[in-house]
Write an enzyme that holds these catalytic residues in place. Structure first.
Site, PDB file in Angstrom:
ATOM      1  N   ASN A  38      61.098  22.150  25.696  1.00 18.69           N
ATOM      2  CA  ASN A  38      60.719  20.751  25.892  1.00 18.69           C
ATOM      3  C   ASN A  38      61.384  20.093  27.088  1.00 18.69           C
ATOM      4  O   ASN A  38      60.889  19.105  27.612  1.00 18.69           O
ATOM      5  CB  ASN A  38      61.032  19.936  24.624  1.00 18.69           C
TER       6      ASN A  38
ATOM      7  N   GLY B 194      56.863  18.217  13.729  1.00 15.24           N
ATOM      8  CA  GLY B 194      57.604  19.391  14.195  1.00 15.24           C
ATOM      9  C   GLY B 194      58.964  19.542  13.531  1.00 15.24           C
ATOM     10  O   GLY B 194      59.380  20.655  13.186  1.00 15.24           O
TER      11      GLY B 194
ATOM     12  N   CYS C 126      71.133   9.837  26.417  1.00 15.33           N
ATOM     13  CA  CYS C 126      72.007   8.826  27.025  1.00 15.33           C
ATOM     14  C   CYS C 126      72.413   7.801  25.980  1.00 15.33           C
ATOM     15  O   CYS C 126      71.587   7.315  25.227  1.00 15.33           O
ATOM     16  CB  CYS C 126      71.269   8.078  28.123  1.00 15.33           C
TER      17      CYS C 126
END
Ligand code: PLP
Length: 381
Positions: free
Chosen positions: A152, A72, A326
């Protein structure tokens, strides 16, 4: 898989059995370079072309429109960069909730002298056709509009048919990143009138490292990778035929079971939302139904630190993700939740569970129980 409860299917899917078998068999036997002319090479070439035909049929395209890529990210990069190069100068329109593969490429093009609009979204993550219309009127030099088929992070399904029609009214090409939607939604490029579409194999139980960019025959955009004449000069590099054959096997399996799998996943989606609401979860994105991917359960618990909660879930054998990236000691709030709500605390407290057909209600019961305990201990610092 071990007994981990895997709820991160939007990140990647476990490989389908038929895709694994194909990958092993073809890796063993198909060593010929598809560009050569001896027998084993011709065999590789014919497997490659069969896979192209199979995958083209999945989106109602002609095989001539399929250009294999590494996935992608490459497809998105090629669509934007090659369209920009072919235009030479001008304006690009993307939505503000695109994947980084589009957003970072748009930033790169800005540094190369192109201008970019980041379309806003409503609080459920939908791009409004009226916003695109207004932007295209203001920028008659727009060469490309790129809006994802489905998001997404929150699963919002964008109105790409209407957006493509709007782009075409203004004489502009339309690209869609269909990485999350392929194999889940009906994506017929003729019906939707799409010029460029990026797809990735590993999101449908195929192997990592392959995908395709659909380029509507007649659309004049060039290559990102230069070298040999593979993929009719639009993507140089020896084709990884075993990966591509495995991708086609995954697609055949995914498309033949699509309705049955999606219905099962939709049932699990409703069940998990029902389980999480009493814990104080705020739903991100549209209600389950037509506007939302069946596999996505994105929720926020404002005030929690998503990274800490995820670490605790991981210790309990539950794999999920945040709506944010994160890093140690810091949570980067999700650009998607921020664009939808403007609420930083909500963005920082986002958890994304993405379901697959192998998940069960019993697993989701365990998730609720574990999460309930974890949430009592987790607070934002
Ligand atoms: N676009 C979207 C919407 C995605 O979700 C992803 C992967 O998470 C990508 C692009 C990148 O795809 P790949 O991992 O095949 O490079």
């Amino acid at each position: 898989m071990d007994n981990t409860i895997y709820l991160d299917h939007a990140a990647t899917e476990p490989m389908r059995e038929s895709a694994l078998q194909t990958l092993m068999e073809e890796s063993r036997t198909l060593f010929g370079n598809a560009s050569a002319s001896y027998q084993s090479a011709r065999k590789a070439k014919s497997v490659l072309e069969k896979a192209r035909t199979t995958l083209a049929a999945c989106i109602g395209a002609s095989p001539a429109g399929i250009f294999f890529t590494s996935g992608g990210t490459e497809g998105d990069n090629q669509a934007l960069v090659a369209a920009a190069e072919s235009a030479g100068k001008g304006h690009l329109v993307v939505s503000s909730i695109e994947h980084e593969a589009v957003l970072r490429t748009a930033e790169y093009l800005t540094r190369r002298g192109f201008s970019v609009t980041y379309l806003p979204v409503d609080e459920e993550g939908f791009v409004r056709v009226s916003d695109l219309e207004a932007d295209l009127e203001a920028h008659p030099d727009t060469f490309l509009v790129s809006v994802m088929s489905a998001n997404n992070e929150v699963g919002t399904i964008e109105p790409i048919k209407e957006l493509a029609a709007c782009a075409h009214r203004h004489g502009t090409l339309f690209h869609t990143d269909a990485v999350q939607a392929f194999g889940k939604l009906d994506l017929n490029v003729q019906r939707l009138d799409i010029d460029l579409m990026s797809v990735s194999a590993h999101k449908i139980g195929g192997p990592k490292g392959t995908g395709f960019l659909y380029i509507r025959p007649g659309v004049k955009i060039g290559a990102l990778l230069r070298g040999g004449m593979q993929e009719r000069g639009r993507r140089a590099g020896t084709e990884p035929v075993p990966l591509i054959a495995s991708f086609a096997a995954a697609a055949e399996d995914a498309f033949s079971k699509r309705e049955e799998e999606q219905e099962r996943i939709r049932d699990l989606q409703r069940y998990l939302f029902e389980k999480l609401t009493p814990l104080g979860a705020l739903r991100n994105g549209p209600a389950p139904g037509e506007g939302r991917l069946a596999n996505n359960v994105s929720v926020s618990f404002p005030g929690i630190r998503a990274d800490l909660v995820l670490a605790a879930l991981d210790l309990a054998g539950i794999a999920a993700s945040a709506g944010s990236a994160c890093t140690t000691g810091a949570v980067n709030p999700s650009h998607v939740i921020l664009a939808m709500t403007g609420d930083r605390e909500r963005a920082e407290g986002t958890l994304r569970f993405t379901l697959g057909a192998e998940n069960t209600r019993e697993e989701l019961d365990r998730v609720q129980k574990t999460l309930s305990g974890v949430l009592q201990r987790a607070t934002c610092t």
